[in-house]
Design an enzyme around this catalytic site. Structure first.
Site, mmCIF file in Angstrom:
data_model
loop_
_atom_site.group_PDB
_atom_site.id
_atom_site.type_symbol
_atom_site.label_atom_id
_atom_site.label_comp_id
_atom_site.label_asym_id
_atom_site.label_seq_id
_atom_site.Cartn_x
_atom_site.Cartn_y
_atom_site.Cartn_z
ATOM 1 N N HIS A 101 0.886 -1.167 0.000
ATOM 2 C CA HIS A 101 0.000 0.000 0.000
ATOM 3 C C HIS A 101 0.920 1.213 0.000
ATOM 4 O O HIS A 101 2.027 1.165 0.567
ATOM 5 C CB HIS A 101 -0.837 0.100 1.280
ATOM 6 N N ASP A 104 2.389 2.011 3.364
ATOM 7 C CA ASP A 104 3.323 1.043 3.973
ATOM 8 C C ASP A 104 4.756 1.502 3.747
ATOM 9 O O ASP A 104 5.669 1.115 4.477
ATOM 10 C CB ASP A 104 3.236 -0.340 3.300
HETATM 11 C C1 XUL Z 1 -7.434 -6.773 4.552
HETATM 12 C C2 XUL Z 1 -6.644 -7.153 3.371
HETATM 13 C C3 XUL Z 1 -5.830 -6.081 2.758
HETATM 14 C C4 XUL Z 1 -5.724 -6.153 1.265
HETATM 15 C C5 XUL Z 1 -5.026 -4.987 0.634
HETATM 16 O O1 XUL Z 1 -8.227 -7.784 5.050
HETATM 17 O O2 XUL Z 1 -6.634 -8.296 2.957
HETATM 18 O O3 XUL Z 1 -4.560 -6.115 3.328
HETATM 19 O O4 XUL Z 1 -5.087 -7.327 0.863
HETATM 20 O O5 XUL Z 1 -5.546 -3.772 0.978
#
Ligand code: XUL
Ligand code: CO
Length: 439
Positions: A101, A104
């Site tokens: 993300h 992150d």
């Molecule tokens: C949350 C989840 C996230 C997604 C990306 O449950 O799985 O980490 O993979 O936003």
């Protein structure tokens, strides 16, 4: 640059008899399975958020793991240290991909322009490391759920200003994903849902989410993104009801709003079970719609009703997953992202490696066993034979779309009473799977 995970060697394949905790027992990257090396069947990815950021914080207590990597946290120096740690980690394990993300990678600043500057800086640094270590981006995404502004969702927010902030984050996350050669871009709608219909215009919110996705596709394609967009379904948590409830719901949404050519599904194992499905069910629904894109490889706990994000260890599950993947023709742009975290009491650097060794071995063994089920052939041929009544006569006419309701009614009347359908033989088939798994 000094070593971070000192004392931990490069992880090599030693075979099932090995008792070395820092060796693979089943993952043998170059071993050929059904004509392809394991590493091509299994494009493993590291999730930046769990591995480089998360410390084990839960609702009842502080983190237990130290992810400062020896420098002050929430600084750009720390962001760079995480990059150093990530590449050393992936290198030692032979993990080829990572997922991230936006937030992150860097500490989020007060203004979006400062955040974007930081993202430019860190992605320059990451790009150099990627070339140096030969690593790739499986997918990128924007975190549209953590910041308080997303309390009511991002695309589904009641605030047009918040919608714009989401757009800004998506634009930048796409820029970074393209800059780093990413093969995918994920939408996980953690806050795209509602708590109560008393304050919610569901149709309005769904239309806005679709509009945001269309804007993302148009922009992504305009800057040369030729990978897949993904929806990652999840039924609940953090919201009481999330719009991307499960794969079937997400596919219906994508088709309704004309997004199905650009999007596929990123199936997460733990999200499947939260939706009341098996992991395998979700994979199959995606596959039969030509939308099995990528996988968040983790595991839930049947005794707990939330997203525990455990590293996968259940060989039955990994076998059935890889069976679905193989039957669907393998991954194209997708892969197996370990969206998984160490249990809170497993807080050391060694535990981070053990977790990946566990997950990679579980999938390698799953691949070996799935290939063995296919080569054995009994399950497949049983399914084919089960539908044999559609191969000729009235069945073939139905399949060809040539029968009328009157004709079928006449046929039934003439028959008087059909013979019972052939036995499902579930227990026999389950015993075949067990004999393949444990032989
Ligand atoms: C949350 C989840 C996230 C997604 C990306 O449950 O799985 O980490 O993979 O936003
Ligand atoms: Co996930």
């Amino acid at each position: 640059m000094s070593e971070i995970f000192t004392g931990i060697p490069k992880i090599k394949y030693e075979g099932p008899k090995s008792r070395n905790p820092f060796a693979f027992k089943y993952y043998d990257a170059e071993k050929i399975i059904l004509g392809k090396p394991m590493r091509e069947h299994l494009p493993f990815a590291m999730a930046w958020w769990h591995n480089m950021c998360a410390t084990g914080i839960d609702m009842f207590g502080k983190g237990t793991a130290d992810k400062s990597f020896g420098v002050e946290k929430d600084t750009m120096e720390h962001a760079r240290k995480k990059v150093d740690a990530a590449f050393e980690f992936m290198d030692k394990l032979g993990v080829e991909y990572f997922c991230f993300h936006d937030v992150d990678l860097i500490p989020e600043a007060d203004s979006i322009s400062e955040t974007n500057k930081r993202l430019d800086e860190i992605s320059d640094y990451i790009k150099v490391k990627m070339e140096q270590y030969g690593k790739k981006v499986l997918w990128g995404t924007a975190n549209l759920f953590g910041n308080p502004r997303y309390m009511n969702g991002a695309g589904s927010s009641n605030s047009a200003d918040v919608f714009c902030f989401a757009a800004a984050q998506i634009k930048k996350a796409l820029d970074i994903t393209v800059k780093l050669g990413g093969r995918g871009y994920v939408f996980w709608g953690g806050r795209e849902g509602y708590e109560t219909l008393l304050n919610t215009d569901m149709k309005f919110e769904l239309e806005n989410i679709a509009a945001l996705m269309h804007l993302a596709v148009d922009y992504g394609r305009s800057i040369g993104f030729d990978g897949d967009f993904y929806i990652e379904p999840k039924p609940k948590e953090p919201m009481k009801h999330q719009y991307d409830y499960d794969t079937a719901t997400a596919i219906g949404f994508l088709k309704q709003y004309g997004l199905d050519r650009d999007f596929k599904i990123n199936v997460e194992a733990n999200h499947a079970t939260l939706a009341g499905h098996t992991f395998r069910h979700e994979l199959r629904v995606a596959a039969i719609n030509g939308m099995l894109g990528s996988i968040d490889a983790n595991q839930g706990d049947l005794l707990l009703g939330w997203d525990t994000d455990e590293f996968p260890f259940d060989i039955y599950e990994t076998t059935m997953c890889m069976y679905e993947v193989l039957m669907a023709g393998g991954f194209k742009n997708g892969g197996l992202n370990f969206d998984a975290k160490n249990r809170r009491p497993s807080y050391t650097y060694e535990d981070m490696f053990h977790a990946f060794i566990l997950g990679m071995d579980a999938y390698a063994l799953g691949l070996i066993k799935a290939a063995a089920i296919i080569e054995d052939g009994r399950i497949d041929s049983f399914i084919n034979e089960r539908y044999a009544s559609y191969e000729s006569g009235i069945g073939a006419k139905i399949r060809a779309g040539e029968a009328t309701l009157e004709e079928l009614s006449e046929y039934a009347e003439k028959l008087g009473k059909p013979a019972l359908p052939s036995s499902g033989r579930q227990e026999y088939l389950e015993s075949i799977v067990n004999s393949v798994l444990f032989s």
